[in-house]
Each structure stands twice: as C-alpha cells, then as structure tokens.
Design an enzyme around this catalytic site. Structure first.
Site, PDB file in Angstrom:
ATOM      1  N   ASP A  52      40.328  -9.080 -18.810  1.00 45.94           N
ATOM      2  CA  ASP A  52      40.617  -7.951 -19.712  1.00 45.94           C
ATOM      3  C   ASP A  52      42.016  -7.357 -19.504  1.00 45.94           C
ATOM      4  O   ASP A  52      42.636  -6.857 -20.445  1.00 45.94           O
ATOM      5  CB  ASP A  52      39.539  -6.849 -19.605  1.00 45.94           C
ATOM      6  CG  ASP A  52      39.230  -6.419 -18.182  1.00 45.94           C
ATOM      7  OD1 ASP A  52      39.825  -6.983 -17.241  1.00 45.94           O
ATOM      8  OD2 ASP A  52      38.380  -5.519 -18.002  1.00 45.94           O
ATOM      9  N   LYS A  92      30.924  -5.056 -10.451  1.00 51.19           N
ATOM     10  CA  LYS A  92      30.454  -4.073 -11.444  1.00 51.19           C
ATOM     11  C   LYS A  92      28.961  -4.159 -11.763  1.00 51.19           C
ATOM     12  O   LYS A  92      28.550  -4.043 -12.921  1.00 51.19           O
ATOM     13  CB  LYS A  92      31.264  -4.214 -12.738  1.00 51.19           C
ATOM     14  CG  LYS A  92      32.725  -3.917 -12.558  1.00 51.19           C
ATOM     15  CD  LYS A  92      33.520  -4.108 -13.805  1.00 51.19           C
ATOM     16  CE  LYS A  92      33.793  -5.566 -14.092  1.00 51.19           C
ATOM     17  NZ  LYS A  92      34.810  -5.792 -15.106  1.00 51.19           N
TER      18      LYS A  92
HETATM   19  C1  BGC Z   1      37.030  -7.292 -12.061  1.00 52.98           C
HETATM   20  C2  BGC Z   1      38.322  -7.560 -12.811  1.00 52.98           C
HETATM   21  C3  BGC Z   1      38.399  -6.710 -14.063  1.00 52.98           C
HETATM   22  C4  BGC Z   1      38.188  -5.245 -13.716  1.00 52.98           C
HETATM   23  C5  BGC Z   1      38.246  -4.352 -14.927  1.00 52.98           C
HETATM   24  C6  BGC Z   1      36.847  -5.791 -11.850  1.00 52.98           C
HETATM   25  O1  BGC Z   1      35.583  -5.566 -11.286  1.00 52.98           O
HETATM   26  O2  BGC Z   1      37.022  -7.927 -10.812  1.00 52.98           O
HETATM   27  O3  BGC Z   1      38.419  -8.921 -13.133  1.00 52.98           O
HETATM   28  O4  BGC Z   1      39.646  -6.892 -14.662  1.00 52.98           O
HETATM   29  O5  BGC Z   1      36.934  -5.096 -13.083  1.00 52.98           O
HETATM   30  O6  BGC Z   1      37.282  -4.689 -15.865  1.00 52.98           O
END
Ligand code: BGC
Length: 482
Positions: free
Chosen positions: A205, A169
C-alpha cells in the site's frame, strides 16, 4: 496560586485556564497531575531522544522497480487487502490526456475467524468477492489485468511473485507465510473456474500511495501509511541496492518500518504498557515500532494506561468497568474523538460503563493526547531519516520533496498530521517536505503499477522480437558471406 489557577486536591491536580479565552471556543487547558504524570512520562520523548531514534532507523528492505507510467490498457481490477477492510475495485482510464481515472469499488468484510483461519478459506473468500463484483460490474467473461495491493511484509521476487514473510495487523491465516500469495490467489480463482484474470501486479500500500500521489505531484518520492498498520517506502539510488544488478536510476524500497525495534533497538523507550500490548498480540516479538504507533494498537495502549490509573485510584474513584477491563474495547477512533472535545470524552466514558467526573474526563484526554503525540513524533523520527537519506544520497544541501500519505490515524486524528509535520521540520531542517494525502492509493496506485508492469512486459516482448529479427538478419548475412 495566581488567579486563573484552580487546584483540585484529590489528584494534586492543577488546571490552568486562560481567562482571556472564550469558554466555548478553544479554551486552553493545561492539566498537570503529578501522579498521573509518572505513568505518562515514559511516553514523552524529547527531541534528543527522537534524534537518537531517527539515527537508529536505517532503511533496508525489499522493493519493486517502477517508472513513470503510460497507460496501455483501459480497464483494471484491483484488490486491496491489509487495511481495515478488504476491497475489490474496477479502475477505468477515462481520458488519458487529462489523466482521469474512474473507480467503482465494493467492500467485503473479512470475519475475525477468517483472519485466523486457513489461507485457503481466506483466498476462496477473496475469489468469491471478486467473482460477485465482476457480475455486479458486468465484467464476467472479460480477462482484466489485476493490481493486488497486499499490505504485509513480503519478499517480492517478481512483479507477480511475492512471498509472505509474516502476517501483521491481526491476520494469522495458516499455510500462507513462506508462500507466493499471487499463486494462492490464482489457485483460488481456478478452484471456482467461473472467471479468469489477466496478468497480476503485486504492490504494497505504501507503493500504491506513492504512485497515486506521484500522479499529481511528480516530486513524490516517499509513500507513508499510518492506519491500522504503519510503513513507508522511498526512492533509493540503484547503486545502493545490493540485491539488484545495475547502478543507474532509482528503485522504490519498501522499508517495512513497522518492524523497526524488533532487534531490541527501541528497548529504552518501550513502556510497560507497550510490553503488554506486544505480549498479548497474536504476533509477539515482532513489528515493535508498529505496535507503538498504529491504529491497531493505540486504543489498547490507552486502555491499559486507564486501567492502571484506575487501579492506582487516580481515575474513576478507583473503579473500572467490564468494558474497560476487556482487551481491545477502547477503539483507536475514541482517541481522536476524545481529543476533539471533552463532551465526546464524557460520552465515550459513559458508553464504557464508567462513572466519571470532570477531572476524570480531562485526565483521560491527557492520556489520549500523550499517546497519540508519541505516535506522531515517532513517525516523524522515522520519516526524517528517509528524507535525510534521500538528501544525502543526492549530495544535496537542501531537499525539496513530497510524501504521499494515507491511513486512518493520519487522516482522522485532529492533531496528528500537524504534530508529525512540525516534528519532521525540527528533525530534518534541511528537508522541505510537502505532505499529500493520497486519493485511494491502494486502488488507483495498484492499477498504475499494473499498467507499468504491462507496458514493461510489452516493451521487453518487443525487444525480444526485435532481437530475434536481428539474429535472423545476422544469420542471413552469414549465409550470404559463405
Ligand atoms: C505491513 C506493511 C503495510 C503497513 C500499512 C504493516 O503491518 O507490514 O506491509 O504497508 O502495515 O498497511
């Protein structure tokens, strides 16, 4: 052409408008553009294709054990890192019987440079935000337990030890991958030396979301996020969890389904636009599924399609604009707004410096609809796999279960949740799924996990103490026998 059909020759476009409907209400428009369709076709996944995808999605991952909690402590801190914003929270149990929780929170921005800077800078910033928040809440001097919602793929060794596998992200801070993030947080707090925290519980989360929804609906066994990123966790039978000893009970597994397809298993449905999104991302080659689905990427996929259609002279009379040509300028929230109304589409196109006509705005809406729809349907395919797995695990003909959901894409897009739910019903007909939108899973859920962790730690200390007493008694008895 039958009446009601309007032909627009420039784009071989056929617009069907239902004559019976009021023009200012829900006028149903079906826009079929032969050439535009060529580019959109690869995004349209048939039910059969989704069934194949669903079959490929076998869950595997790491997770943390949880039980129905009983609140021990009354005050908790929570940190939430991994969504659009970083938040600090103070969660208070107000009335245990009524299960009332009160929360105060503060959002702290994480500047783009910091997302790409050093881990030390990031954790110092987190510690500084927490310090300011404690002052504003009059909590300095109190050592409160802290729930840390850290929403990135981690290998969770213990409740307070979690190794970051990789950033996702848009984060890429150096010196954090392969390290224990709880340790990095504690070290940053120690560097400041002006406050302290109690025991820490790390949560993803999805787990926080499942926990907070489970508070309202005890049959909540899946937590799902469709926001900046995407992921889900679910309750697995312990006997299937090879990494952990013991056969009894269930364990929450964080699937990290965003990484689905990283082994090439989704190659057949990747479009040329998905390939560009991946190649230009800061983490190429990983989190393939997430890049087809989540809010961090949907806008960029749409932008790339629009640029291509303009270059092929299928949009904007072949013209683009500086904004349209700039990566990431087409925000994912534009998709929701455009699908919400043609007027929004026109305003957004104007803001992006584009010269549009009526047909352009309709084609843009069609592009947005196609791409958000693929996202919803792919999520449904993965979710159907989890629900079916829970059903088969329990040897049930029919499963009734609840999914706790959160994330801006799911919450804000006008049709996303409906399309996802309808597709899951088709792909998992033996599962009756209720969707519950979480009320701040990352804050409340993290506090709940912290409470459970504290309680379990207390129980095991009590057990150790009573074991100790037994040992003492045994020793005394042995002495007496002698
Ligand atoms: C992460 C997860 C997370 C999800 C939603 C992903 O990029 O790897 O750990 O739960 O985003 O936030």
């Amino acid at each position: 052409l039958p009446s009601g059909f309007v032909s627009v020759s420039r784009l071989s476009l056929v617009v069907v408008q239902s004559a019976q409907m009021q023009p200012d209400t829900h006028v149903y428009m079906f826009v079929c553009c032969v050439q535009v369709q060529d580019y959109l076709e690869p995004f349209r996944l048939s039910l059969e294709k989704l069934q194949e995808v669903s079959a490929r999605a076998t869950p595997d991952g790491t997770g943390s054990n949880w039980r129905r909690h009983i609140w021990g402590h009354e005050n908790f801190l929570a940190l939430d890192l991994g969504g659009t914003n970083f938040r600090v929270l103070h969660v208070r149990v107000v009335e245990e019987e009524q299960k009332m929780l009160k929360m105060d929170s503060q959002i702290c921005a994480i500047p783009q440079e910091m997302m790409l800077g050093t881990g030390e800078q990031l954790f110092d910033h987190i510690a500084a935000c927490l310090g300011d928040f404690l002052v504003s809440q009059d909590l300095k001097g109190h050592t409160l337990p802290l729930g840390f919602t850290f929403s990135f793929p981690c290998e969770q060794k213990e409740i307070d030890k979690s190794i970051l596998i990789r950033w996702t992200k848009g984060f890429k801070c150096s010196g954090v991958e392969g390290e224990d993030v709880v340790k990095l947080l504690k070290e940053a707090i120690q560097r400041r030396g002006d406050y302290d925290i109690g025991s820490v519980a790390m949560v993803n989360d999805t787990v926080g979301t499942m926990m907070s929804c489970g508070y309202r609906d005890q049959s909540c066994e899946i937590g799902m996020i469709i926001g900046t990123g995407t992921n889900a966790c679910y309750m697995e039978e312990m006997k299937n969890v090879k990494r952990v000893e013991g056969e009894a009970g269930r364990m929450c597994i964080n699937t990290e389904w965003g990484g689905f397809g990283d082994d090439g298993s989704l190659r057949d449905i990747l479009t040329e636009f998905d390939v560009v999104v991946d190649e230009t991302s800061i983490n190429p080659g990983v989190h393939t599924f997430e890049k087809m689905i989540s809010g961090m990427y949907l806008g960029e996929i749409v932008r790339l399609v629009l640029v291509r259609l303009a270059k092929e002279k299928l949009l904007f009379k072949g013209q683009t604009s500086k904004d349209l040509l700039t990566p990431n300028t087409f925000q994912t929230k534009f998709i929701s707004e455009i699908e919400d109304g043609l007027e929004n589409a026109q305003n957004i196109l104007t803001k992006l410096g584009l010269k549009w006509d009526d047909v352009d705005s309709r084609v843009v809406r069609l592009v947005c609809d196609t791409i958000s729809s693929r996202s919803a349907r792919l999520c449904a395919a993965a979710l159907a796999t989890l629900a079916n797995r829970i059903r088969v695990n329990r040897g049930l003909d029919h499963l009734k279960t609840t999914v706790g959901v959160d994330g801006t894409v799911y919450r804000k897009h006008p049709n996303f949740s409906k399309e996802l739910q309808a597709t899951v019903r088709l792909l998992a007909p033996k599962c009756d799924i209720t969707f519950l939108v979480s009320e701040d899973g990352s804050g409340k859920g993290a506090a709940m996990v912290t409470a459970v962790a504290q309680r379990l730690a207390l129980q095991s200390r009590l057990l150790e103490d009573s074991d100790g007493e037994d040992e003492d008694e045994e020793e005394e008895e042995e002495e007496e026998e002698k």
